[in-house]
Design a protein around this motif. Structure first.
Motif, short mmCIF file in Angstrom:
data_model
loop_
_atom_site.label_atom_id
_atom_site.label_comp_id
_atom_site.label_asym_id
_atom_site.label_seq_id
_atom_site.Cartn_x
_atom_site.Cartn_y
_atom_site.Cartn_z
N PHE A 138 0.81 -1.22 0.00
CA PHE A 138 0.00 0.00 0.00
C PHE A 138 0.85 1.28 0.00
O PHE A 138 0.94 1.97 -1.01
CB PHE A 138 -0.97 -0.01 1.19
N VAL A 286 0.22 13.49 2.17
CA VAL A 286 0.63 13.11 3.52
C VAL A 286 -0.48 12.29 4.18
O VAL A 286 -1.64 12.69 4.13
CB VAL A 286 0.88 14.36 4.39
N VAL A 287 -0.11 11.16 4.73
CA VAL A 287 -1.02 10.43 5.61
C VAL A 287 -0.67 10.88 7.02
O VAL A 287 0.34 10.44 7.59
CB VAL A 287 -0.90 8.91 5.47
N GLU A 288 -1.47 11.81 7.57
CA GLU A 288 -1.17 12.38 8.87
C GLU A 288 -1.36 11.32 9.94
O GLU A 288 -2.41 10.66 9.99
CB GLU A 288 -2.07 13.59 9.14
N THR A 295 -3.36 -2.97 12.08
CA THR A 295 -4.74 -3.08 11.61
C THR A 295 -4.82 -3.02 10.10
O THR A 295 -5.60 -3.75 9.48
CB THR A 295 -5.60 -1.93 12.20
N ALA A 296 -4.03 -2.13 9.50
CA ALA A 296 -4.12 -1.91 8.05
C ALA A 296 -3.72 -3.15 7.27
O ALA A 296 -4.31 -3.47 6.24
CB ALA A 296 -3.25 -0.72 7.64
N ALA A 299 -6.63 -5.50 7.42
CA ALA A 299 -7.70 -4.97 6.58
C ALA A 299 -7.38 -5.17 5.10
O ALA A 299 -8.25 -5.57 4.31
CB ALA A 299 -7.92 -3.49 6.88
N ALA A 300 -6.13 -4.91 4.72
CA ALA A 300 -5.75 -5.06 3.31
C ALA A 300 -5.97 -6.50 2.85
O ALA A 300 -6.47 -6.74 1.75
CB ALA A 300 -4.28 -4.66 3.11
N ASN A 303 -9.95 -7.21 3.00
CA ASN A 303 -10.66 -6.43 1.97
C ASN A 303 -10.38 -6.92 0.56
O ASN A 303 -11.16 -6.66 -0.36
CB ASN A 303 -10.27 -4.95 2.06
N LEU B 147 -7.97 4.41 -0.37
CA LEU B 147 -7.49 4.56 1.01
C LEU B 147 -8.25 3.63 1.96
O LEU B 147 -7.66 3.07 2.89
CB LEU B 147 -7.65 6.01 1.47
N SER B 148 -9.54 3.43 1.71
CA SER B 148 -10.33 2.56 2.59
C SER B 148 -9.94 1.10 2.45
O SER B 148 -10.36 0.27 3.26
CB SER B 148 -11.83 2.72 2.29
N VAL B 150 -7.29 -0.18 3.23
CA VAL B 150 -6.52 -0.60 4.40
C VAL B 150 -7.28 -0.34 5.70
O VAL B 150 -6.69 -0.34 6.78
CB VAL B 150 -5.11 0.07 4.46
N CYS B 151 -8.59 -0.14 5.59
CA CYS B 151 -9.42 0.05 6.79
C CYS B 151 -10.28 -1.19 7.02
O CYS B 151 -10.99 -1.63 6.12
CB CYS B 151 -10.33 1.26 6.64
N ARG B 274 -8.50 16.97 0.90
CA ARG B 274 -8.36 16.24 2.17
C ARG B 274 -9.38 15.11 2.23
O ARG B 274 -10.54 15.30 1.88
CB ARG B 274 -8.56 17.19 3.35
N ASP B 280 -11.33 2.06 11.35
CA ASP B 280 -10.29 1.30 12.05
C ASP B 280 -9.34 0.69 11.02
O ASP B 280 -9.71 -0.27 10.36
CB ASP B 280 -10.93 0.20 12.89
N PRO B 281 -8.12 1.23 10.82
CA PRO B 281 -7.63 2.45 11.45
C PRO B 281 -8.24 3.69 10.79
O PRO B 281 -8.69 3.59 9.65
CB PRO B 281 -6.12 2.40 11.15
N PRO B 282 -8.23 4.83 11.50
CA PRO B 282 -8.63 6.07 10.82
C PRO B 282 -7.54 6.46 9.81
O PRO B 282 -6.39 6.08 9.96
CB PRO B 282 -8.71 7.09 11.96
N MET B 283 -7.94 7.18 8.78
CA MET B 283 -6.97 7.67 7.78
C MET B 283 -7.22 9.16 7.57
O MET B 283 -8.36 9.58 7.32
CB MET B 283 -7.14 6.94 6.45
N GLU B 284 -6.17 9.96 7.68
CA GLU B 284 -6.28 11.41 7.47
C GLU B 284 -5.25 11.77 6.40
O GLU B 284 -4.05 11.79 6.66
CB GLU B 284 -5.98 12.14 8.78
N VAL B 285 -5.73 12.00 5.20
CA VAL B 285 -4.83 12.15 4.06
C VAL B 285 -5.02 13.52 3.42
O VAL B 285 -6.14 13.92 3.12
CB VAL B 285 -5.07 11.03 3.02
N VAL B 286 -3.91 14.21 3.23
CA VAL B 286 -3.94 15.56 2.68
C VAL B 286 -3.13 15.59 1.39
O VAL B 286 -2.00 15.12 1.35
CB VAL B 286 -3.33 16.57 3.67
#
Lengths: 330, 330
Positions: A138, A286-288, A295-296, A299-300, A303, B147-148, B150-151, B274, B280-286
Motif C-alpha cells: 500500500f 501526507v497520511v497524517e 490493523t491496516a 484490513a488489506a 478487503n 485509502l479505505s 486498508v481500513c 483532504r 479502524d484504522p482512521p486515515m487522514e490524508v492531505v
C-alpha cells in the motif's frame, strides 16, 4: 457469501480470522495451523471469543478438499521457498489465495521460476493468487501508483514511512532493535536478525507501475540512533542507543535517481507517511499520523477477498486488482 | 503502440491530444471536431506546434471506420443524452472509449437505461467504455475508496476539495461566479448557469465502493462569499461579493450521515484536498497544494488508455480498472 479458510494463526492470521467473523459478506469455514496448542480447538476459543463451530486443523490438503473454500487467507511465512507448497495446496483445492507474505507481493524478480509455476498452476485451476498488506502492498507502491494516475509526467517519486515503534506492540520494538548499542545492532544485522522485509518488492512494484522497465535497484539498512531518551511500556532507549531501523531503497533508470523509499521504524519517530511526486502536476500527499500497520495489514488482506475472487486467474498483484469489487449494473 | 483518436478539441481535448503526441506508447491517428475553424486543419497546427500529418475531421463515423483506432479519447460534452450517439459511433467502430464526460463517470443511477444500452453495445463489440477525470474520477471517489482498502471498518468519510480559482485560468473564475453580488449569483444559479458537474456521481461511486448499497444522497449549492478583497489577473472580488462556489453532497445509510463531499472553488481559497476516514484504522490524508485540476484531468484521461484497452468489455468505472496496466510475467 464467500467461504474463507484462514491458513496460519499467528498474530496477523488471528486478527484476519477475527475480522472475517465480523464481516457479513464472508463466512469462516475453516482454520489451519501447525501449533499443537491450537490444533483441534475451536477457532473462537483460540481467538478468545465465542465458539464458532470451526475447528483448527493441521491437515491442509485434506481440510481444503473437504471445506472447498472460495478463498484462503494465507498468513504463514514471508519467504517464497517456504510457501510454495502451501500455495500449491490451496490452488489444487481450487481456492483463490490472498497472502500477507511480503515476498509474494512482487515475486517476479526475486524468483521468476517460482512466479511462473504459481501463475501457471493458478491459471490451470482458474484461481487468482495475490500478496498484499500495508508495506509492501500500500504505502510505498499502490498508493504512489494510484496518485501518479493524475500526473501527465513523473520525474521522480519519494516515499517515506515513519513509524513510532514506541506506540506499537512490544515485538515490533524488539524487531527494530530499540535499546541496543550500535555494535549489538550491527552484530544482529550480520546474523540476519532483522530488517523490514518487502522494501525491494515495493520498489520493484513502484517501478513497474511507473513503466520504468529498465530500472535498477539498491538498498541500504542501518540503525536509527536515539538523540534523546525514550521510555515505553516495552523498552527504554537512552541517547546514543539504537532507537530503531532506517532502511531505504533507490530506483534508477539510465543512472538517474527516479525514486527513493525510506522507512524509519523507531521509538520516538513521527507517525507519518508521505508521497512526493515531482511531475506535472506535482503531488505532495501526507497520511497524517501514518497508516497504522497492524490493523491496516489485516484490513488489506481481508478487503482483498471479494476483489481476488472476482479477478482474472493467475498470479496477480495489487496493481492489477480493481480498487473495489463493484458491479453497478449487476 | 496503441492507436488513438481524439474526439473533441476544446481545451481539455487539445491538451489530451498534446499529451498523446508526447507519449511513446500512444500514436495519435486521428482527431474529430465540429468547429469550422478546426476542421480540415492539421492537428499540430490547431495545437500551435509542428504538423503531425493528422487532419481534423468532422465525419466521426467514416473517420473511425477508416482509422480503426484502438481507443477514442472522448472530450466533448458533460451530459449523457448529448453523448450517447457519439459513444455508440465509437463502439460500433470497435474502439475502446475513455471519456472526460462527468456524468459518464457514474451514469448508472442518473440513467440506468442509457447505462445498459452502452454496456450491452460495448460487450457485444468487445470494447470497454469508461469516464474519468480528477473530479469526478479521483479526489472524491477513487482516492477515498483506495485509502479505505486498508481500513477494517469505515464509519464515515469526509472529503473536501478546495481550489483557489484566482490561480487558475480565467474561464474558471467566471464559471464560479467570482465578483458577482449574491443576488446576481442566485439569478444565474436559477438559470442553471453554473455549479460543478459530477458531485453526485462522485458521491454515488464512493458509496458503491464502500458497499453502502442502500445509500441516500443529497446536495447543496451556494455562493462562497469573499471576506477580504482579492485581485487576480482575470477578476477583482470585493468583500461581500461572491468569491466562488461552495457545493456539498451528503451520503446517508439508514438515516445516518456516512459521507460528506465538500467542494469550494473560489478566489482566495486554499489549494488543498483532504480525505478523512473515521474507521479502524482512521486515515487522514492531505494532498498539500491540492490536485491541479487542469493538468490532472488530462493526465487521468490519457493514463487510462492502456488500462481501458486491457480491461474487460462493457461500461466500466475507475473503481474496477486496475491501478496500472502491468504484466510482470508477459
Amino acid at each position: 457469501m464467500l467461504r474463507v479458510v484462514q491458513f496460519g494463526l499467528g498474530p496477523i492470521g488471528q486478527a484476519c480470522a477475527r475480522l472475517v467473523l465480523q464481516r457479513s459478506d464472508l463466512q469462516l469455514v475453516g482454520a489451519l495451523d501447525l501449533h499443537p496448542d491450537r490444533v483441534g480447538r475451536d477457532i473462537g476459543d483460540v481467538l478468545g471469543q465465542d465458539a464458532s463451530g470451526v475447528t483448527v486443523r493441521d491437515d491442509a490438503s485434506e481440510a481444503l478438499a473437504e471445506l472447498k473454500p472460495d478463498v484462503v487467507l494465507h498468513t504463514t511465512i514471508s519467504f517464497l521457498p517456504a510457501i510454495e507448497e502451501q500455495l500449491m495446496t490451496c490452488i489444487e483445492a481450487g481456492a483463490h489465495v490472498v497472502s500477507s507474505s511480503e515476498e509474494l507481493f512482487w515475486p517476479f524478480a526475486r524468483d521468476e521460476a517460482f512466479s511462473r509455476r504459481i501463475d501457471e498452476a493458478a491459471r490451470a485451476r482458474g484461481v487468482a493468487v495475490v500478496g498484499t498488506g500495508v508495506n509492501p502492498g500500500f504505502v510505498m507502491d499502490l498508493l504512489p501508483v494510484v496518485l501518479s494516475g493524475v500526473c501527465a509526467s513523473v520525474d521522480r517519486v519519494d516515499v517515506s514511512r515513519s513509524v513510532d515503534a514506541g506506540r506499537r506492540r512490544g515485538p515490533l520494538q524488539k524487531k527494530v532493535g530499540a535499546g541496543l548499542t550500535e555494535s549489538e545492532f550491527r552484530a544482529k544485522e550480520e546474523a540476519g536478525g532483522f530488517g523490514h522485509i518487502g522494501m525491494i518488492e515495493s520498489a520493484r512494484a513502484l517501478a513497474a507501475g511507473m513503466g520504468w522497465n529498465d530500472a535498477e535497484f539498491s538498498e541500504t539498512f542501518g540503525p536509527h540512533m536515539a538523540m534523546t531518551a525514550h521510555t515505553t511500556e516495552h523498552a527504554t532507549v537512552e541517547p546514543g542507543q539504537v532507537a530503531g531501523i532506517h532502511q531505504t531503497a533507490e530506483v534508477r533508470t539510465g543512472g538517474v535517481l527516479r525514486a527513493t523509499l525510506t522507512l524509519t521504524m523507531a521509538v520516538g519517530a513521527k507517525d507519518e507517511d508521505r508521497v512526493s511526486i515531482a511531475g506535472d502536476p506535482p503531488m505532495e500527499v501526507v497520511v497524517e499520523g501514518g497508516t497504522f500497520g497492524d490493523t491496516a495489514t489485516v484490513a488489506a488482506v481481508v478487503n482483498s477477498v471479494p476483489r481476488v475472487a472476482a479477478s482474472r486467474p493467475g498470479l496477480r498483484t495489487m496493481l492489477d486488482l480493481p480498487a473495489a469489487a463493484v458491479s453497478p449494473l449487476a
